[in-house]
Design a protein around this motif. Structure first.
Motif, PDB file in Angstrom:
ATOM      1  N   ILE A 122       0.971  -1.228  -0.142  1.00  0.00           N
ATOM      2  CA  ILE A 122       0.036   0.171  -0.022  1.00  0.00           C
ATOM      3  C   ILE A 122       0.877   1.201  -0.080  1.00  0.00           C
ATOM      4  O   ILE A 122       1.586   1.378   0.856  1.00  0.00           O
ATOM      5  N   MET A 123       0.898   2.066  -0.987  1.00  0.00           N
ATOM      6  CA  MET A 123       1.599   3.310  -1.205  1.00  0.00           C
ATOM      7  C   MET A 123       0.672   4.398  -0.892  1.00  0.00           C
ATOM      8  O   MET A 123      -0.329   4.560  -1.470  1.00  0.00           O
ATOM      9  N   ALA A 124       1.634   5.617  -0.522  1.00  0.00           N
ATOM     10  CA  ALA A 124       0.703   6.722  -0.157  1.00  0.00           C
ATOM     11  C   ALA A 124       1.297   7.976  -1.075  1.00  0.00           C
ATOM     12  O   ALA A 124       2.746   7.766  -1.202  1.00  0.00           O
ATOM     13  N   ARG A 125       0.751   8.730  -1.640  1.00  0.00           N
ATOM     14  CA  ARG A 125       1.342   9.971  -2.583  1.00  0.00           C
ATOM     15  C   ARG A 125       1.947  10.733  -1.429  1.00  0.00           C
ATOM     16  O   ARG A 125       1.713  11.266  -0.388  1.00  0.00           O
ATOM     17  N   GLU A 126       3.339  11.099  -2.095  1.00  0.00           N
ATOM     18  CA  GLU A 126       3.953  12.222  -1.294  1.00  0.00           C
ATOM     19  C   GLU A 126       3.240  13.558  -1.292  1.00  0.00           C
ATOM     20  O   GLU A 126       2.817  13.834  -2.560  1.00  0.00           O
ATOM     21  N   GLY A 127       2.997  14.186  -0.198  1.00  0.00           N
ATOM     22  CA  GLY A 127       2.476  15.390  -0.203  1.00  0.00           C
ATOM     23  C   GLY A 127       1.074  15.329   0.000  1.00  0.00           C
ATOM     24  O   GLY A 127       0.375  16.305   0.045  1.00  0.00           O
ATOM     25  N   ALA A 128       0.476  14.056   0.397  1.00  0.00           N
ATOM     26  CA  ALA A 128      -0.758  13.850   0.550  1.00  0.00           C
ATOM     27  C   ALA A 128      -1.411  14.101   1.961  1.00  0.00           C
ATOM     28  O   ALA A 128      -2.446  14.011   2.187  1.00  0.00           O
ATOM     29  N   GLY A 129      -0.212  14.201   2.887  1.00  0.00           N
ATOM     30  CA  GLY A 129      -0.618  14.354   4.254  1.00  0.00           C
ATOM     31  C   GLY A 129      -0.940  12.913   4.735  1.00  0.00           C
ATOM     32  O   GLY A 129      -1.605  13.169   6.077  1.00  0.00           O
ATOM     33  N   GLN A 190      -1.431  14.050  -8.762  1.00  0.00           N
ATOM     34  CA  GLN A 190      -2.434  14.328  -7.706  1.00  0.00           C
ATOM     35  C   GLN A 190      -3.815  13.696  -7.710  1.00  0.00           C
ATOM     36  O   GLN A 190      -4.905  14.108  -7.239  1.00  0.00           O
ATOM     37  N   ASN A 191      -3.987  12.818  -8.893  1.00  0.00           N
ATOM     38  CA  ASN A 191      -5.258  12.292  -9.330  1.00  0.00           C
ATOM     39  C   ASN A 191      -5.592  11.052  -8.090  1.00  0.00           C
ATOM     40  O   ASN A 191      -6.945  11.052  -7.785  1.00  0.00           O
ATOM     41  N   VAL A 192      -4.893  10.523  -7.418  1.00  0.00           N
ATOM     42  CA  VAL A 192      -5.047   9.495  -6.242  1.00  0.00           C
ATOM     43  C   VAL A 192      -4.293   9.946  -5.143  1.00  0.00           C
ATOM     44  O   VAL A 192      -2.976  10.718  -5.241  1.00  0.00           O
ATOM     45  N   ASP A 193      -4.316   9.492  -3.883  1.00  0.00           N
ATOM     46  CA  ASP A 193      -3.742   9.637  -2.688  1.00  0.00           C
ATOM     47  C   ASP A 193      -3.058   8.328  -2.346  1.00  0.00           C
ATOM     48  O   ASP A 193      -2.010   8.195  -1.685  1.00  0.00           O
ATOM     49  N   VAL A 194      -3.745   7.147  -2.522  1.00  0.00           N
ATOM     50  CA  VAL A 194      -3.135   5.876  -2.103  1.00  0.00           C
ATOM     51  C   VAL A 194      -3.300   4.932  -3.247  1.00  0.00           C
ATOM     52  O   VAL A 194      -4.159   5.094  -4.037  1.00  0.00           O
ATOM     53  N   ALA A 195      -2.603   3.966  -3.076  1.00  0.00           N
ATOM     54  CA  ALA A 195      -2.543   2.791  -4.223  1.00  0.00           C
ATOM     55  C   ALA A 195      -1.967   1.427  -3.548  1.00  0.00           C
ATOM     56  O   ALA A 195      -1.405   1.440  -2.739  1.00  0.00           O
ATOM     57  N   THR A 196      -3.026   0.228  -3.951  1.00  0.00           N
ATOM     58  CA  THR A 196      -2.782  -0.641  -3.538  1.00  0.00           C
ATOM     59  C   THR A 196      -2.102  -1.566  -4.702  1.00  0.00           C
ATOM     60  O   THR A 196      -2.666  -1.889  -5.661  1.00  0.00           O
ATOM     61  N   VAL A 197      -0.834  -1.839  -4.609  1.00  0.00           N
ATOM     62  CA  VAL A 197       0.056  -1.867  -5.723  1.00  0.00           C
ATOM     63  C   VAL A 197       0.723  -3.284  -5.696  1.00  0.00           C
ATOM     64  O   VAL A 197       1.395  -3.820  -4.789  1.00  0.00           O
ATOM     65  N   PRO A 198       0.618  -4.003  -7.074  1.00  0.00           N
ATOM     66  CA  PRO A 198       1.582  -5.294  -7.104  1.00  0.00           C
ATOM     67  C   PRO A 198       2.838  -4.968  -7.486  1.00  0.00           C
ATOM     68  O   PRO A 198       3.178  -3.919  -8.195  1.00  0.00           O
ATOM     69  N   GLU A 199       3.788  -5.656  -6.935  1.00  0.00           N
ATOM     70  CA  GLU A 199       5.065  -5.576  -7.635  1.00  0.00           C
ATOM     71  C   GLU A 199       5.401  -6.040  -8.965  1.00  0.00           C
ATOM     72  O   GLU A 199       4.573  -6.772  -9.229  1.00  0.00           O
ATOM     73  N   PRO A 200       6.409  -5.331  -9.638  1.00  0.00           N
ATOM     74  CA  PRO A 200       7.231  -4.243  -9.270  1.00  0.00           C
ATOM     75  C   PRO A 200       6.972  -2.917  -9.247  1.00  0.00           C
ATOM     76  O   PRO A 200       7.772  -2.116  -8.813  1.00  0.00           O
ATOM     77  N   TRP A 201       5.602  -2.548  -9.294  1.00  0.00           N
ATOM     78  CA  TRP A 201       5.370  -1.212  -9.511  1.00  0.00           C
ATOM     79  C   TRP A 201       5.440  -0.472  -8.100  1.00  0.00           C
ATOM     80  O   TRP A 201       5.752   0.964  -8.084  1.00  0.00           O
ATOM     81  N   ALA A 202       5.406  -0.971  -7.037  1.00  0.00           N
ATOM     82  CA  ALA A 202       5.520  -0.501  -5.727  1.00  0.00           C
ATOM     83  C   ALA A 202       6.944   0.073  -5.372  1.00  0.00           C
ATOM     84  O   ALA A 202       7.226   1.411  -5.244  1.00  0.00           O
ATOM     85  N   SER A 203       7.825  -0.871  -5.927  1.00  0.00           N
ATOM     86  CA  SER A 203       9.170  -0.608  -5.900  1.00  0.00           C
ATOM     87  C   SER A 203       9.876   0.560  -6.757  1.00  0.00           C
ATOM     88  O   SER A 203      10.454   1.349  -6.710  1.00  0.00           O
ATOM     89  N   SER A 204       8.928   0.420  -7.879  1.00  0.00           N
ATOM     90  CA  SER A 204       9.260   1.535  -8.974  1.00  0.00           C
ATOM     91  C   SER A 204       8.768   2.979  -8.396  1.00  0.00           C
ATOM     92  O   SER A 204       9.373   3.985  -8.569  1.00  0.00           O
ATOM     93  N   ILE A 205       7.499   3.158  -7.764  1.00  0.00           N
ATOM     94  CA  ILE A 205       7.008   4.240  -7.157  1.00  0.00           C
ATOM     95  C   ILE A 205       7.998   4.713  -6.180  1.00  0.00           C
ATOM     96  O   ILE A 205       8.307   5.967  -6.146  1.00  0.00           O
TER      97      ILE A 205
END
Length: 334
Positions: A122-129, A190-205
């Motif tokens: 689970i990834m959170a956007r930088e700057g989303a507070g 800034q279209n989304v605040d959080v993402a539930t992400v499968p790898e490798p896209w989490a590590s890419s983010i």
């Protein structure tokens, strides 16, 4: 190959790849009867066994001489399951969510092996507070599909641990869908605040700096026990040609063993294949980080799948309480 820039492009890409790589679409369900089969998978790290099997031509080692093997790449579980049900592909890797959802809706399919466990972050956007899951009230999260494996993992955790649910069931979090390869750009715009992400896209983010880890794999619901990918085929193929299914599963087992015995070569195969499919080249650093969150195995636990299905029902993704009896057939891996 053009970049995956939209759902429409992805859909076109899948069709083009299938057309260029095989006659599976023309043959439909009769592909295997003409000494030709098509295997499907996604360009995710959980599906590396599919990439290794293709690159190393492992299916040709286990199938009868002269069998032509084609491959089709999918952007999501729904399109994969449709291809299984129509006979456009004879088997392949998909998330357990779509497999279970289609089975409980009447699809005559079998899970004959697992592909991997782990890999959801689970990834959170930088700057989303957002500094903790409690901060997600009123925020927007993205998953690949409604009710997909990663969606259920995230929503289960949020409901059970933080009493937060999505707007789909009158909750406080807004839910949208999108392709994992686009999540970094969704964060940047800034279209989304959080993402539930499968790898490798989490590590890419992580590497790109557009997002940070909010909940890592071990803390995500079913994070280390649930098969992140399962190998699926049709019950018709199991009944009519069990030898074919055994040959297919044997190649999948070989690919899984290769990954565990040759991790560095398997990582390079993943880098090359993901670039080939998505036109995105991931660094060795990203792949190394993603690899740490995943275990590659072909063993599948029926109890874990049932627990996950029960959670899908509790979240109202399923209309009836699921009974997965008959979904898993372990005879090909025992």
């Amino acid at each position: 190959m053009k970049k995956w820039l939209s759902i429409a492009v992805i859909a076109i890409l899948s069709v083009v790849l299938a057309a260029c790589g095989s006659d599976a679409g023309a043959n439909g369900g009769d592909g295997n009867k003409n000494n030709e089969i098509t295997i499907g998978y996604f360009p995710n790290i959980n599906h590396v066994a599919g990439m290794v099997a293709e690159t190393k031509d492992l299916y040709s080692e286990t199938l009868p001489d002269g069998t032509k093997v084609n491959y089709q790449y999918f952007p999501d579980g729904s399109s994969f399951m449709t291809a299984i049900e129509t006979g456009d592909i004879q088997g392949g890797l998909v998330g357990p969510g779509p497999a279970m959802n289609h089975f409980t809706s009447g699809a005559e399919i079998n899970v004959v092996a697992a592909g991997s466990t782990g890999g959801t972050v689970i990834m959170a956007r930088e700057g989303a507070g957002i500094n903790s899951p409690e901060d997600l009230k009123g925020k927007t999260f993205v998953s690949p599909r409604v009710g997909c494996t990663h969606d259920v993992q995230f929503e289960t955790l949020m409901k059970e641990e933080f009493s937060l649910t999505s707007d789909r069931i009158n909750g406080e979090m807004k839910h949208v869908t999108g392709k994992p390869a686009t999540y970094s750009s969704l964060f940047e715009t800034q279209n989304v605040d959080v993402a539930t992400v499968p790898e490798p896209w989490a590590s890419s983010i992580e590497a790109e700096g557009s997002g940070k880890v909010l909940i890592d794999t071990p803390e995500v619901a079913f994070g280390e026990t649930l098969p992140a990918a399962v190998f699926v085929t049709s019950q018709e193929l199991v009944e009519e040609d069990p030898e074919m299914v055994q040959n297919i599963v044997d190649a999948h087992k070989k690919a899984t063993d290769f990954i565990n015995e040759n991790p560095e070569e398997a990582k390079q195969i993943a880098i090359d294949k993901i670039k080939d499919i998505t036109d995105q080249e991931l660094s060795k650093e990203v792949i190394d980080r993603a690899w740490e969150r995943i275990d590659f195995t072909y063993d599948v636990n029926e109890e874990h799948l049932q627990e996950f299905a029960d959670s899908s029902y509790d979240l109202e993704f399923l209309k009836e309480k699921p009974d997965l009896t008959g979904l898993v057939d372990k005879s090909f891996i025992d």
